[in-house]
Design a protein around this motif. Structure first.
Motif, PDB file in Angstrom:
ATOM      1  N   VAL A  48     -19.320  54.883  71.602  1.00  0.00           N
ATOM      2  CA  VAL A  48     -17.993  55.298  72.061  1.00  0.00           C
ATOM      3  C   VAL A  48     -17.097  54.060  71.937  1.00  0.00           C
ATOM      4  CG1 VAL A  48     -18.896  57.035  73.665  1.00  0.00           C
ATOM      5  CG2 VAL A  48     -18.432  54.735  74.508  1.00  0.00           C
ATOM      6  N   HIS A  49     -15.823  54.224  72.213  1.00  0.00           N
ATOM      7  CA  HIS A  49     -14.920  53.070  72.227  1.00  0.00           C
ATOM      8  C   HIS A  49     -14.551  52.734  73.655  1.00  0.00           C
ATOM      9  CE1 HIS A  49     -13.389  53.961  67.895  1.00  0.00           C
ATOM     10  NE2 HIS A  49     -14.643  53.568  67.922  1.00  0.00           N
ATOM     11  N   MET A  50     -14.582  51.446  73.953  1.00  0.00           N
ATOM     12  CA  MET A  50     -14.118  50.945  75.237  1.00  0.00           C
ATOM     13  C   MET A  50     -13.029  49.935  74.930  1.00  0.00           C
ATOM     14  SD  MET A  50     -16.180  49.600  78.575  1.00  0.00           S
ATOM     15  CE  MET A  50     -16.588  47.918  78.118  1.00  0.00           C
ATOM     16  N   ASN A  51     -11.817  50.247  75.359  1.00  0.00           N
ATOM     17  CA  ASN A  51     -10.653  49.411  75.051  1.00  0.00           C
ATOM     18  C   ASN A  51     -10.532  49.167  73.548  1.00  0.00           C
ATOM     19  OD1 ASN A  51      -9.960  49.257  77.776  1.00  0.00           O
ATOM     20  ND2 ASN A  51     -11.253  47.465  78.089  1.00  0.00           N
ATOM     21  N   ALA A  54     -15.997  49.470  69.606  1.00  0.00           N
ATOM     22  CA  ALA A  54     -17.197  50.295  69.587  1.00  0.00           C
ATOM     23  C   ALA A  54     -18.260  49.669  70.486  1.00  0.00           C
ATOM     24  CB  ALA A  54     -17.716  50.435  68.158  1.00  0.00           C
ATOM     25  N   VAL A  55     -18.799  50.479  71.412  1.00  0.00           N
ATOM     26  CA  VAL A  55     -19.854  50.024  72.326  1.00  0.00           C
ATOM     27  C   VAL A  55     -20.929  51.100  72.409  1.00  0.00           C
ATOM     28  CG1 VAL A  55     -18.320  48.561  73.712  1.00  0.00           C
ATOM     29  CG2 VAL A  55     -18.718  50.934  74.405  1.00  0.00           C
ATOM     30  N   ARG A  56     -22.110  50.692  72.802  1.00  0.00           N
ATOM     31  CA  ARG A  56     -23.229  51.619  72.982  1.00  0.00           C
ATOM     32  C   ARG A  56     -23.221  52.109  74.433  1.00  0.00           C
ATOM     33  NH1 ARG A  56     -22.952  50.702  68.033  1.00  0.00           N
ATOM     34  NH2 ARG A  56     -24.755  50.035  66.827  1.00  0.00           N
ATOM     35  N   SER A  57     -23.053  53.392  74.622  1.00  0.00           N
ATOM     36  CA  SER A  57     -22.938  53.938  75.974  1.00  0.00           C
ATOM     37  C   SER A  57     -24.276  54.147  76.667  1.00  0.00           C
ATOM     38  CB  SER A  57     -22.154  55.247  75.943  1.00  0.00           C
ATOM     39  OG  SER A  57     -22.850  56.243  75.224  1.00  0.00           O
ATOM     40  N   CYS A  58     -25.385  54.079  75.933  1.00  0.00           N
ATOM     41  CA  CYS A  58     -26.690  54.346  76.548  1.00  0.00           C
ATOM     42  C   CYS A  58     -27.161  53.216  77.454  1.00  0.00           C
ATOM     43  CB  CYS A  58     -27.746  54.650  75.491  1.00  0.00           C
ATOM     44  SG  CYS A  58     -28.258  53.242  74.492  1.00  0.00           S
ATOM     45  N   THR A  59     -26.631  52.019  77.277  1.00  0.00           N
ATOM     46  CA  THR A  59     -27.037  50.896  78.116  1.00  0.00           C
ATOM     47  C   THR A  59     -25.878  50.330  78.938  1.00  0.00           C
ATOM     48  OG1 THR A  59     -26.681  49.350  76.285  1.00  0.00           O
ATOM     49  CG2 THR A  59     -28.931  50.189  76.596  1.00  0.00           C
ATOM     50  N   LEU A  60     -24.708  50.903  78.804  1.00  0.00           N
ATOM     51  CA  LEU A  60     -23.524  50.424  79.527  1.00  0.00           C
ATOM     52  C   LEU A  60     -23.431  51.140  80.875  1.00  0.00           C
ATOM     53  CD1 LEU A  60     -20.846  48.717  79.230  1.00  0.00           C
ATOM     54  CD2 LEU A  60     -19.782  50.870  78.553  1.00  0.00           C
ATOM     55  N   GLY A 103     -21.713  58.958  66.404  1.00  0.00           N
ATOM     56  CA  GLY A 103     -21.806  57.502  66.515  1.00  0.00           C
ATOM     57  C   GLY A 103     -21.362  56.808  65.240  1.00  0.00           C
ATOM     58  N   GLN A 104     -21.716  57.375  64.095  1.00  0.00           N
ATOM     59  CA  GLN A 104     -21.294  56.808  62.805  1.00  0.00           C
ATOM     60  C   GLN A 104     -19.766  56.824  62.699  1.00  0.00           C
ATOM     61  OE1 GLN A 104     -23.307  55.465  60.503  1.00  0.00           O
ATOM     62  NE2 GLN A 104     -25.308  56.342  60.888  1.00  0.00           N
ATOM     63  N   ILE A 105     -19.161  57.945  63.049  1.00  0.00           N
ATOM     64  CA  ILE A 105     -17.703  58.071  62.967  1.00  0.00           C
ATOM     65  C   ILE A 105     -17.025  57.089  63.918  1.00  0.00           C
ATOM     66  CG2 ILE A 105     -15.780  59.629  63.546  1.00  0.00           C
ATOM     67  CD1 ILE A 105     -17.504  61.895  62.279  1.00  0.00           C
ATOM     68  N   MET A 106     -17.547  56.967  65.130  1.00  0.00           N
ATOM     69  CA  MET A 106     -16.947  56.027  66.090  1.00  0.00           C
ATOM     70  C   MET A 106     -17.041  54.592  65.580  1.00  0.00           C
ATOM     71  SD  MET A 106     -15.697  58.025  68.326  1.00  0.00           S
ATOM     72  CE  MET A 106     -15.221  57.004  69.718  1.00  0.00           C
ATOM     73  N   ALA A 107     -18.169  54.229  64.971  1.00  0.00           N
ATOM     74  CA  ALA A 107     -18.316  52.880  64.408  1.00  0.00           C
ATOM     75  C   ALA A 107     -17.373  52.684  63.226  1.00  0.00           C
ATOM     76  CB  ALA A 107     -19.767  52.640  63.988  1.00  0.00           C
ATOM     77  N   ALA A 126     -20.602  46.214  59.638  1.00  0.00           N
ATOM     78  CA  ALA A 126     -20.106  47.005  60.767  1.00  0.00           C
ATOM     79  C   ALA A 126     -21.008  48.195  61.079  1.00  0.00           C
ATOM     80  CB  ALA A 126     -18.696  47.499  60.474  1.00  0.00           C
ATOM     81  N   MET A 127     -21.628  48.759  60.061  1.00  0.00           N
ATOM     82  CA  MET A 127     -22.413  49.973  60.243  1.00  0.00           C
ATOM     83  C   MET A 127     -23.911  49.699  60.385  1.00  0.00           C
ATOM     84  SD  MET A 127     -19.929  52.094  60.276  1.00  0.00           S
ATOM     85  CE  MET A 127     -20.735  53.682  60.255  1.00  0.00           C
ATOM     86  N   SER A 128     -24.322  48.445  60.295  1.00  0.00           N
ATOM     87  CA  SER A 128     -25.754  48.124  60.276  1.00  0.00           C
ATOM     88  C   SER A 128     -26.490  48.558  61.534  1.00  0.00           C
ATOM     89  CB  SER A 128     -25.965  46.634  60.033  1.00  0.00           C
ATOM     90  OG  SER A 128     -25.506  45.888  61.145  1.00  0.00           O
ATOM     91  N   GLY A 129     -25.820  48.663  62.649  1.00  0.00           N
ATOM     92  CA  GLY A 129     -26.480  49.077  63.884  1.00  0.00           C
ATOM     93  C   GLY A 129     -26.512  50.579  64.086  1.00  0.00           C
ATOM     94  N   ASN A 130     -26.008  51.337  63.128  1.00  0.00           N
ATOM     95  CA  ASN A 130     -26.001  52.795  63.231  1.00  0.00           C
ATOM     96  C   ASN A 130     -27.006  53.363  62.237  1.00  0.00           C
ATOM     97  OD1 ASN A 130     -23.217  51.950  64.255  1.00  0.00           O
ATOM     98  ND2 ASN A 130     -23.352  54.085  64.854  1.00  0.00           N
TER      99      ASN A 130
END
Length: 153
Positions: A48-51, A54-60, A103-107, A126-130
């Motif tokens: 998702v986006h925070m401010n 792109a951030v991972r919401s599963c650990t936030l 997640g791909q689109i958000m990244a 930019a996309m390597s973590g997706n």
């Protein structure tokens, strides 16, 4: 009670502050576009986006999102950049199973927000973590370039 600003609306959420934002979105708010993939921020399905980042919401923890502007896949079509990326995804027939695509689109939106004309190396970084289990990486790259081109026109 947490107050979270999600997709432009401030929403009260009755959840433990340590609950990952992903589960607040899905279970408490019914926003199921953000997906659970791995639970350790390694696959990107929960992006998702925070401010605007792109951030991972599963650990936030949800408490870390309090006071921030959160944007989920449900709201990106209202934004010119988000709409351009979604349309490029369709034109380039990116989706196969579709599970990772929010997640791909958000990244991709995050990348294009910071680099209007990304190179292949920029896209790869930019996309390597997706992760995409279907292997549509070539189509993802083409769609990102397509969206960048359509935004420049």
């Amino acid at each position: 009670m947490l107050q979270l600003k999600i997709n432009g609306k401030t929403l009260p959420v009755d959840a433990d502050p340590n609950t990952p934002l992903l589960w607040v979105l899905r279970d408490h708010l019914g926003m199921t576009g953000t997906k659970f993939g791995c639970g350790v921020a390694a696959c990107g399905a929960c992006t998702v986006h925070m401010n605007g980042n792109a951030v991972r919401s599963c650990t936030l923890p949800a408490s870390a999102a309090a006071g921030a502007e959160i944007t989920t896949i449900e709201a990106v079509s209202a934004d010119r950049l988000g709409h351009a990326v979604q349309q490029a995804w369709i034109r380039n027939d990116v989706v196969q199973c579709g599970y990772c695509q929010s997640g791909q689109i958000m990244a991709a939106i995050g990348l294009l927000r910071s680099k209007q004309h990304p190179t292949d190396a920029d896209i790869d970084a930019a996309m390597s973590g997706n992760l995409c289990r279907c292997g549509t990486y070539g189509r993802i790259r083409a769609a990102i370039k397509d969206a960048a081109h359509s935004l420049a026109a």
